[in-house]
Design a protein around this motif. Structure first.
Motif, PDB file in Angstrom:
ATOM      1  N   THR A   1      21.194 -30.292   7.535  1.00 21.53           N
ATOM      2  CA  THR A   1      20.483 -30.115   6.274  1.00 21.53           C
ATOM      3  C   THR A   1      19.056 -30.638   6.429  1.00 21.53           C
ATOM      4  O   THR A   1      18.745 -31.344   7.390  1.00 21.53           O
ATOM      5  CB  THR A   1      21.156 -30.902   5.127  1.00 21.53           C
ATOM      6  OG1 THR A   1      21.047 -32.317   5.418  1.00 21.53           O
ATOM      7  CG2 THR A   1      22.628 -30.525   4.963  1.00 21.53           C
TER       8      THR A   1
ATOM      9  N   PHE B   1      23.241 -23.404   9.957  1.00 23.29           N
ATOM     10  CA  PHE B   1      23.621 -22.338   9.037  1.00 23.29           C
ATOM     11  C   PHE B   1      25.132 -22.274   8.839  1.00 23.29           C
ATOM     12  O   PHE B   1      25.617 -22.011   7.737  1.00 23.29           O
ATOM     13  CB  PHE B   1      23.048 -21.014   9.527  1.00 23.29           C
ATOM     14  CG  PHE B   1      21.552 -21.065   9.634  1.00 23.29           C
ATOM     15  CD1 PHE B   1      20.761 -21.037   8.504  1.00 23.29           C
ATOM     16  CD2 PHE B   1      20.934 -21.205  10.867  1.00 23.29           C
ATOM     17  CE1 PHE B   1      19.382 -21.129   8.597  1.00 23.29           C
ATOM     18  CE2 PHE B   1      19.563 -21.293  10.969  1.00 23.29           C
ATOM     19  CZ  PHE B   1      18.778 -21.259   9.824  1.00 23.29           C
TER      20      PHE B   1
ATOM     21  N   GLU C   1      16.735 -14.471   4.925  1.00 22.42           N
ATOM     22  CA  GLU C   1      17.523 -15.644   4.529  1.00 22.42           C
ATOM     23  C   GLU C   1      17.189 -16.851   5.406  1.00 22.42           C
ATOM     24  O   GLU C   1      17.013 -17.963   4.909  1.00 22.42           O
ATOM     25  CB  GLU C   1      19.017 -15.321   4.626  1.00 22.42           C
ATOM     26  CG  GLU C   1      19.499 -14.337   3.572  1.00 22.42           C
ATOM     27  CD  GLU C   1      20.913 -13.850   3.837  1.00 22.42           C
ATOM     28  OE1 GLU C   1      21.625 -13.553   2.871  1.00 22.42           O
ATOM     29  OE2 GLU C   1      21.306 -13.740   5.033  1.00 22.42           O
ATOM     30  N   LYS C   2      17.088 -16.632   6.696  1.00 26.36           N
ATOM     31  CA  LYS C   2      16.834 -17.748   7.609  1.00 26.36           C
ATOM     32  C   LYS C   2      15.437 -18.320   7.413  1.00 26.36           C
ATOM     33  O   LYS C   2      15.241 -19.530   7.435  1.00 26.36           O
ATOM     34  CB  LYS C   2      17.034 -17.298   9.058  1.00 26.36           C
ATOM     35  CG  LYS C   2      18.492 -17.017   9.397  1.00 26.36           C
ATOM     36  CD  LYS C   2      18.683 -16.751  10.865  1.00 26.36           C
ATOM     37  CE  LYS C   2      18.463 -17.984  11.702  1.00 26.36           C
ATOM     38  NZ  LYS C   2      18.744 -17.757  13.129  1.00 26.36           N
TER      39      LYS C   2
ATOM     40  N   ILE D   1      15.323 -20.496   4.272  1.00 29.04           N
ATOM     41  CA  ILE D   1      15.938 -21.805   4.481  1.00 29.04           C
ATOM     42  C   ILE D   1      15.060 -22.687   5.375  1.00 29.04           C
ATOM     43  O   ILE D   1      14.863 -23.876   5.113  1.00 29.04           O
ATOM     44  CB  ILE D   1      17.338 -21.638   5.100  1.00 29.04           C
ATOM     45  CG1 ILE D   1      18.279 -20.965   4.093  1.00 29.04           C
ATOM     46  CG2 ILE D   1      17.913 -22.988   5.529  1.00 29.04           C
ATOM     47  CD1 ILE D   1      19.604 -20.525   4.688  1.00 29.04           C
TER      48      ILE D   1
END
Length: 292
Positions: free
Chosen positions: A30, A53, A68-69, A72
């Motif tokens: 995280t 992930f 998406e990656k 993040i």
């Protein structure tokens, strides 16, 4: 570090040190964990398709979209001052155009480097519905195809951030390919623009020494038999044990949940006693116990 120094420049310098491998023992599950890694004194952050992930979303990074990656990854880049590297496994098995786009996007959000795999991942029905990365390896892409992809990524990198690090993972060690043929493959990766080579599955110090001595760029080996002292002797750029933080976090969490389910308040008391003084454990007087 000079205020104007790019994180990619710093990362390149870290991997280029001779006889002093970078200590990389924890990928970041995280963004908060990334701050823990920085606080503990490590030198760069890695976002892995499995540890990051798989842990955050309970699905392999291979099956996330680039959008998406990138979304993040922004939070990790903003959370720390260290260089951040991300696994580019979402383009595994796809053509050079996807590598070019990935390099543009990754550099654009401030990443310092990327990993490119030569693995072929499962694409059959249900493959994207597992919790973590697949243990199955379907083989590796042909050398020429991989070289074309690395070359495409390197050309875009040169235009946008020449110091952006391209680390290429070779998993041909897992098959029956003779070592000399694997070295030839790696030398082609090197010529195409790979800055660091990741020897995935090399089975012994002897094979590692032979491979590293035949290459010009820094190498890393993710092996359970590796130690920091051995990595130094083998002239590797990194001592890499990336799963340990994630395992420690989840193993401790599971231990507490099992204890709490069985023993309730006693489990809470034991937890607080065990981690008394730990900077990531709130003191009882700081807990908001009066909230209705």
């Amino acid at each position: 570090m000079d205020d104007g120094e790019r994180k990619s420049t710093r990362l390149r310098q870290i991997f280029s040190r001779k006889g002093q491998p970078v200590m990389h023992v924890a990928s970041a599950p995280t963004a908060y964990a990334a701050r823990m890694i920085e606080k503990a004194g490590f030198e760069y952050i890695f976002l892995g398709g499995d540890v990051t992930f798989g842990t955050m979303l309970a699905m392999p990074g291979t099956y996330l979209t680039m959008t998406e990656k990138v979304f993040i990854a922004k939070f990790f880049v903003r959370a720390v001052s260290l260089p951040v590297v991300m696994d580019c496994d979402e383009v595994c098995g796809r053509g050079p155009a996807f590598l070019e786009r990935a390099v543009e996007e990754y550099i654009g959000i401030g990443l310092a480097g990327m990993d490119i795999d030569d693995r072929i991942f499962p694409e059959g029905s249900g493959a994207a519905n597992v919790d973590r990365e697949h243990g199955i390896r379907m083989g590796v892409v042909p050398t020429e195809e991989m070289v074309e992809k690395i070359r495409a990524a390197s050309l875009i990198r040169q235009k946008l951030d020449p110091d952006f690090v391209i680390r290429v993972r070779c998993y041909d060690f897992h098959g029956d390919t003779p070592l000399e043929k694997i070295i030839e493959r790696l030398q082609r990766y090197e010529e195409a623009g790979a800055d660091v080579l990741y020897l995935g599955g090399v089975s012994s110090p002897e094979d590692t020494r032979t491979t590293v001595s035949a290459l010009k760029v820094p190498c890393t080996v993710p092996a359970t038999w590796m130690t920091y002292e051995l990595a130094s002797k083998l002239n590797l750029c990194e001592y890499r044990q990336p799963y340990e933080l994630e395992m420690a976090m989840h193993a401790a969490g599971w231990e507490f949940l099992s204890d709490f389910q069985k023993n309730g308040t006693d489990a809470v008391r034991r937890l607080r006693e065990r981690f008394l003084g730990n900077p990531y454990m709130a003191a009882p007087e700081l807990l908001r116990t009066n909230v209705i």
